[in-house]
Design a protein around this motif. Sequence first.
Motif, mmCIF file in Angstrom:
data_model
loop_
_atom_site.group_PDB
_atom_site.id
_atom_site.type_symbol
_atom_site.label_atom_id
_atom_site.label_comp_id
_atom_site.label_asym_id
_atom_site.label_seq_id
_atom_site.Cartn_x
_atom_site.Cartn_y
_atom_site.Cartn_z
ATOM 1 N N ILE A 23 51.396 36.540 42.524
ATOM 2 C CA ILE A 23 51.788 38.080 41.677
ATOM 3 C C ILE A 23 52.186 37.535 40.023
ATOM 4 C CG2 ILE A 23 53.499 39.297 41.673
ATOM 5 C CD1 ILE A 23 51.528 39.995 44.479
ATOM 6 N N ASP A 24 53.119 36.743 39.569
ATOM 7 C CA ASP A 24 52.678 36.676 38.262
ATOM 8 C C ASP A 24 51.742 36.415 37.938
ATOM 9 O OD1 ASP A 24 55.768 35.959 38.888
ATOM 10 O OD2 ASP A 24 55.129 34.431 38.982
ATOM 11 N N LEU A 25 51.047 36.105 37.955
ATOM 12 C CA LEU A 25 50.170 35.550 37.823
ATOM 13 C C LEU A 25 48.746 36.776 37.594
ATOM 14 C CD1 LEU A 25 47.592 33.345 36.426
ATOM 15 C CD2 LEU A 25 47.026 33.050 38.796
ATOM 16 N N VAL A 26 48.429 37.470 38.317
ATOM 17 C CA VAL A 26 48.144 38.660 38.310
ATOM 18 C C VAL A 26 48.394 39.830 36.760
ATOM 19 C CG1 VAL A 26 47.030 41.290 39.651
ATOM 20 C CG2 VAL A 26 47.174 38.703 40.199
ATOM 21 N N MET A 27 50.156 39.956 36.797
ATOM 22 C CA MET A 27 51.186 39.973 36.336
ATOM 23 C C MET A 27 50.411 40.144 34.523
ATOM 24 S SD MET A 27 55.014 41.341 38.200
ATOM 25 C CE MET A 27 55.140 42.120 36.962
ATOM 26 N N LYS A 28 50.074 39.148 34.452
ATOM 27 C CA LYS A 28 50.172 38.486 33.232
ATOM 28 C C LYS A 28 48.799 38.287 32.834
ATOM 29 C CE LYS A 28 54.139 35.909 32.614
ATOM 30 N NZ LYS A 28 55.251 36.439 32.027
ATOM 31 N N GLN A 40 48.380 46.792 44.038
ATOM 32 C CA GLN A 40 47.197 47.853 43.935
ATOM 33 C C GLN A 40 46.443 46.771 43.251
ATOM 34 O OE1 GLN A 40 49.274 50.875 41.565
ATOM 35 N NE2 GLN A 40 48.726 51.820 42.753
ATOM 36 N N PHE A 41 46.001 46.409 42.599
ATOM 37 C CA PHE A 41 45.259 46.052 42.234
ATOM 38 C C PHE A 41 44.196 44.864 42.770
ATOM 39 C CE2 PHE A 41 43.592 41.986 39.912
ATOM 40 C CZ PHE A 41 42.527 42.398 38.529
ATOM 41 N N LEU A 42 45.268 43.702 43.526
ATOM 42 C CA LEU A 42 44.883 42.848 44.314
ATOM 43 C C LEU A 42 44.255 43.567 46.042
ATOM 44 C CD1 LEU A 42 47.476 40.323 44.590
ATOM 45 C CD2 LEU A 42 45.774 40.015 43.845
ATOM 46 N N GLY A 43 44.720 44.783 46.482
ATOM 47 C CA GLY A 43 44.485 45.055 47.322
ATOM 48 C C GLY A 43 42.662 46.367 46.824
ATOM 49 N N ASN A 45 42.732 48.944 44.935
ATOM 50 C CA ASN A 45 43.118 50.152 44.418
ATOM 51 C C ASN A 45 43.002 50.202 42.491
ATOM 52 O OD1 ASN A 45 42.912 50.270 46.529
ATOM 53 N ND2 ASN A 45 44.820 50.166 47.708
ATOM 54 N N MET A 46 43.068 49.469 42.264
ATOM 55 C CA MET A 46 43.372 49.910 40.459
ATOM 56 C C MET A 46 42.283 48.740 39.558
ATOM 57 S SD MET A 46 46.375 48.240 38.637
ATOM 58 C CE MET A 46 47.482 49.554 38.598
ATOM 59 N N PRO A 47 41.602 49.647 38.655
ATOM 60 C CA PRO A 47 40.554 48.608 38.119
ATOM 61 C C PRO A 47 41.228 47.199 37.035
ATOM 62 C CG PRO A 47 41.229 51.129 37.101
ATOM 63 C CD PRO A 47 41.701 50.588 38.157
ATOM 64 N N ALA A 48 40.183 46.746 36.784
ATOM 65 C CA ALA A 48 40.860 45.697 36.179
ATOM 66 C C ALA A 48 40.342 45.771 34.693
ATOM 67 C CB ALA A 48 40.162 44.358 35.777
ATOM 68 N N LYS A 49 41.872 45.974 33.060
ATOM 69 C CA LYS A 49 41.819 45.873 32.270
ATOM 70 C C LYS A 49 41.236 45.172 31.242
ATOM 71 C CE LYS A 49 46.903 48.035 32.541
ATOM 72 N NZ LYS A 49 47.896 47.620 31.958
ATOM 73 N N GLN A 50 40.207 45.159 30.454
ATOM 74 C CA GLN A 50 39.943 44.360 29.307
ATOM 75 C C GLN A 50 40.790 43.184 28.530
ATOM 76 O OE1 GLN A 50 36.372 43.105 28.850
ATOM 77 N NE2 GLN A 50 35.940 44.880 31.010
ATOM 78 N N ILE A 51 40.922 42.096 28.781
ATOM 79 C CA ILE A 51 42.001 41.341 28.042
ATOM 80 C C ILE A 51 41.366 40.587 27.422
ATOM 81 C CG2 ILE A 51 43.230 39.163 28.405
ATOM 82 C CD1 ILE A 51 43.760 39.823 31.577
ATOM 83 N N VAL A 52 41.624 41.105 25.748
ATOM 84 C CA VAL A 52 40.941 40.635 24.405
ATOM 85 C C VAL A 52 41.479 39.009 24.105
ATOM 86 C CG1 VAL A 52 40.899 40.668 21.606
ATOM 87 C CG2 VAL A 52 40.493 43.032 23.468
ATOM 88 N N SER A 53 42.849 39.126 24.012
ATOM 89 C CA SER A 53 43.513 37.452 24.520
ATOM 90 C C SER A 53 44.871 37.205 25.754
ATOM 91 C CB SER A 53 43.789 37.289 22.710
ATOM 92 O OG SER A 53 44.749 37.876 22.670
ATOM 93 N N PHE A 54 44.285 36.066 25.876
ATOM 94 C CA PHE A 54 45.572 36.407 26.799
ATOM 95 C C PHE A 54 45.537 34.571 26.674
ATOM 96 C CE2 PHE A 54 46.399 33.946 31.145
ATOM 97 C CZ PHE A 54 47.045 34.677 31.382
ATOM 98 N N SER A 55 47.743 34.470 26.836
ATOM 99 C CA SER A 55 48.815 33.678 26.535
ATOM 100 C C SER A 55 49.981 33.948 26.952
ATOM 101 C CB SER A 55 49.006 33.318 24.776
ATOM 102 O OG SER A 55 49.723 32.711 24.417
ATOM 103 N N PHE A 56 50.412 32.597 27.786
ATOM 104 C CA PHE A 56 51.399 33.158 28.778
ATOM 105 C C PHE A 56 52.779 32.794 27.081
ATOM 106 C CE2 PHE A 56 48.937 30.871 32.174
ATOM 107 C CZ PHE A 56 49.552 32.746 32.783
ATOM 108 N N GLN A 57 53.902 33.271 27.768
ATOM 109 C CA GLN A 57 55.025 32.411 26.595
ATOM 110 C C GLN A 57 55.839 31.434 27.215
ATOM 111 O OE1 GLN A 57 57.454 36.350 26.804
ATOM 112 N NE2 GLN A 57 55.937 37.151 25.569
#
Length: 191
Positions: A23-28, A40-43, A45-57
Amino acid sequence: SFKVNNRFNAWYDHGTGQGGNIIDLVMKMQQLSSVSEALQFLGGNMPAKQIVSFSFQQQNICSKITNIRVEPISNQALISYIQSRKIDLELARLYCQEVNYTVRNMNYFSIGFKNDSQGYELSNQYFKGSTSPKDITTYKNGKDNCLIFEGFWDMLSYFTIKGINQPEHDVVVLNSVLNLSKAVSFITAHD
């Protein structure tokens, strides 16, 4: 630098020091603000958002390490781990120690690699982390050039491949790419 532990259904990003569950990973990754959106995303029922850059804090995930005891490497499980990485045991003993410690009332042991602030990078077959404070590790041999390594296993592997115990250059081990800014002055002081 990204590890998934199927036994605990958890992930950990060693480069940033953050981890969690699916859940934490999908939310990030999907930049979601709630658990229900992640579900909802995992099920589907929600389209994936386009991620331009991704970084954990960065998160101090190892802050609960207590009762640290440092000694020469003698634990057979750690010796086997070093050998499984094809590192000469005497070379590992030259740069590392056995660190015994407690986390949440459970005792653990790891290979420990000391940093310039007297903290330790910790590594064993099942865990990679650090004690506080987190910092770079430098070896100053008075040379004009320096070698830069991301982690101590990289340094030990290089020394093993080269068949040396001490390099002909100065050395900096970042102990995380997040520590690069701490190493800049050391690096730029070299040719």
